[in-house]
Design a protein around this motif. Structure first.
Motif, short mmCIF file in Angstrom:
data_model
loop_
_atom_site.label_atom_id
_atom_site.label_comp_id
_atom_site.label_asym_id
_atom_site.label_seq_id
_atom_site.Cartn_x
_atom_site.Cartn_y
_atom_site.Cartn_z
N MET A 1 0.85 -1.19 0.00
CA MET A 1 0.00 0.00 0.00
C MET A 1 0.88 1.24 0.00
O MET A 1 1.98 1.23 0.56
N PRO A 2 0.41 2.32 -0.60
CA PRO A 2 1.23 3.53 -0.71
C PRO A 2 1.48 4.18 0.65
O PRO A 2 0.60 4.21 1.51
N ILE A 3 2.69 4.66 0.82
CA ILE A 3 3.07 5.38 2.03
C ILE A 3 3.69 6.70 1.60
O ILE A 3 4.62 6.72 0.78
N PRO A 4 3.22 7.83 2.12
CA PRO A 4 3.78 9.13 1.74
C PRO A 4 5.28 9.20 1.98
O PRO A 4 5.80 8.59 2.93
N ASP A 5 5.97 9.93 1.15
CA ASP A 5 7.42 10.04 1.25
C ASP A 5 7.87 10.65 2.58
O ASP A 5 8.97 10.36 3.06
N ASP A 6 7.01 11.51 3.15
CA ASP A 6 7.42 12.16 4.40
C ASP A 6 7.25 11.27 5.63
O ASP A 6 7.61 11.66 6.74
N VAL A 7 6.72 10.06 5.44
CA VAL A 7 6.66 9.09 6.53
C VAL A 7 7.93 8.26 6.46
O VAL A 7 8.10 7.43 5.57
N THR A 8 8.81 8.47 7.41
CA THR A 8 10.13 7.83 7.38
C THR A 8 10.24 6.60 8.26
O THR A 8 11.13 5.77 8.08
N GLY A 9 9.34 6.51 9.24
CA GLY A 9 9.45 5.43 10.23
C GLY A 9 10.11 5.88 11.50
O GLY A 9 10.01 5.22 12.54
N ASP A 10 10.79 7.02 11.43
CA ASP A 10 11.44 7.55 12.63
C ASP A 10 10.42 8.10 13.63
O ASP A 10 10.78 8.43 14.76
N GLU A 11 9.16 8.21 13.20
CA GLU A 11 8.13 8.78 14.06
C GLU A 11 7.69 7.84 15.18
O GLU A 11 7.03 8.26 16.13
N ILE A 12 8.03 6.58 15.09
CA ILE A 12 7.57 5.61 16.08
C ILE A 12 8.30 5.80 17.41
O ILE A 12 9.37 6.41 17.47
N ASP A 13 7.71 5.26 18.46
CA ASP A 13 8.31 5.38 19.80
C ASP A 13 9.66 4.68 19.86
O ASP A 13 9.92 3.71 19.13
N GLN A 14 10.47 5.16 20.78
CA GLN A 14 11.81 4.59 20.94
C GLN A 14 11.75 3.12 21.31
O GLN A 14 12.56 2.31 20.84
N ASP A 15 10.79 2.74 22.15
CA ASP A 15 10.67 1.34 22.56
C ASP A 15 10.38 0.43 21.37
O ASP A 15 10.94 -0.67 21.26
N VAL A 16 9.51 0.91 20.47
CA VAL A 16 9.19 0.11 19.28
C VAL A 16 10.39 0.03 18.36
O VAL A 16 10.71 -1.03 17.81
N ARG A 17 11.07 1.16 18.21
CA ARG A 17 12.27 1.17 17.37
C ARG A 17 13.31 0.18 17.89
O ARG A 17 14.00 -0.49 17.11
N GLN A 18 13.39 0.08 19.21
CA GLN A 18 14.33 -0.86 19.82
C GLN A 18 13.96 -2.30 19.46
O GLN A 18 14.84 -3.12 19.16
N GLU A 19 12.67 -2.59 19.49
CA GLU A 19 12.23 -3.94 19.12
C GLU A 19 12.57 -4.27 17.68
O GLU A 19 12.93 -5.41 17.35
N LEU A 20 12.43 -3.28 16.81
CA LEU A 20 12.65 -3.51 15.38
C LEU A 20 14.13 -3.69 15.03
O LEU A 20 14.45 -4.10 13.92
N MET A 21 15.00 -3.38 15.97
CA MET A 21 16.44 -3.53 15.71
C MET A 21 16.84 -4.98 15.51
O MET A 21 17.93 -5.27 15.02
N SER A 22 15.95 -5.91 15.89
CA SER A 22 16.24 -7.33 15.66
C SER A 22 16.08 -7.72 14.20
O SER A 22 16.48 -8.80 13.79
N LEU A 23 15.50 -6.81 13.41
CA LEU A 23 15.28 -7.08 11.98
C LEU A 23 16.38 -6.47 11.13
O LEU A 23 17.04 -5.52 11.55
N PRO A 24 16.58 -6.98 9.91
CA PRO A 24 17.49 -6.32 8.98
C PRO A 24 17.06 -4.87 8.77
O PRO A 24 15.86 -4.56 8.80
#
Length: 250
Positions: A1-24
């Motif tokens: 599905m389309p995602i606007p270019d200005d959505v970078t993913g950096d907007e998520i909470d730090q805790d969630v970002r930490q969880e995602l670090m287990s992924l490539p």
């Protein structure tokens, strides 16, 4: 599905970002951007938020934050069985109790208020923070009403949190639920008092307490423009467009 270019993913909470670090890295970015879309759309367009959550789930089903987001998106679209399954998965991964109230509310949504009531008596409730305990009280009161136990629902909501004059994020919703239960029990005077108290605490417009108060006071909202005048104006406009004005007649 389309995602606007200005959505970078950096907007998520730090805790969630930490969880995602287990992924490539690339995969983590894709998942993060889809989670941002879920958060951005869940209130205004829950069906679309649900679609984004399914993408995130396909990409990273072993990340607790993804399972939780999928659960809330399913919950927002009233897919309660699916939401409960996702919340249970997230809880197994984290061992936390934060999702306990919404899990109980899913049981209500599935037509099983007795299970929600059973969950309200489990030890997990004592591990919740104050906001979580208030949320559990709201769910339990709702379950009581589902079972036709209106007086018990009113008693369930009576608590130190309800009596407190302090305002917290959950205060307006607690007072509103109490007012609504009172009104359902025919205690209109008390209901009006508590709808007013809910409105005082509702700085973000989370409830329709103002509308409920207006209804109790017999206030009717009418359009500023009389409908008959609007019809007449439309007829006049049609005459102008069709060249039927009197001044144009021979």
């Amino acid at each position: 599905m389309p995602i606007p270019d200005d959505v970078t993913g950096d907007e998520i909470d730090q805790d969630v970002r930490q969880e995602l670090m287990s992924l490539p890295k690339g995969l983590a970015e894709d998942v993060a951007r889809n989670l941002v879309m879920v958060a951005n759309l869940i209130d205004e367009d829950p069906e679309k938020a649900y679609e984004y959550s399914r993408i995130a789930l396909r990409l990273a089903s072993r990340v607790a934050a993804v399972r939780e987001a999928a659960g809330f998106a399913a919950y927002a679209t009233q897919k309660y069985s699916e939401a409960l399954a996702e919340f249970r998965a997230a809880r197994r991964m984290t061992g936390g109790v934060e999702l306990w109230p919404v899990m109980a509310d899913c049981e209500r949504g599935m037509g099983r208020p007795e299970r929600a009531m059973a969950m309200a008596g489990e030890p997990e409730v004592q591990k919740l923070d104050k906001a979580g305990q208030v949320e559990m009280r709201l769910v339990a009161a709702g379950a009581r009403r589902d079972m036709g136990q209106l007086d018990a629902a009113i008693v369930t909501l009576q608590s130190p949190e309800l009596a407190s004059t302090a305002v917290h994020p959950w205060t307006a919703r607690l007072r509103y639920a109490y007012a609504d239960a009172l009104l359902a029990a025919g205690r209109e005077g008390e209901a009006r008092e508590w709808f007013a108290k809910a409105l005082e605490a509702d700085k973000d417009g989370a409830t329709d307490a103002s509308d409920r108060l207006a209804e109790l006071d017999g206030v009717e909202f009418v359009d500023a423009i009389d409908e008959s005048e609007l019809v007449a104006d439309n007829d006049d406009n049609d005459d102008h467009e069709n060249g039927n004005d009197d001044e144009h007649k021979d």
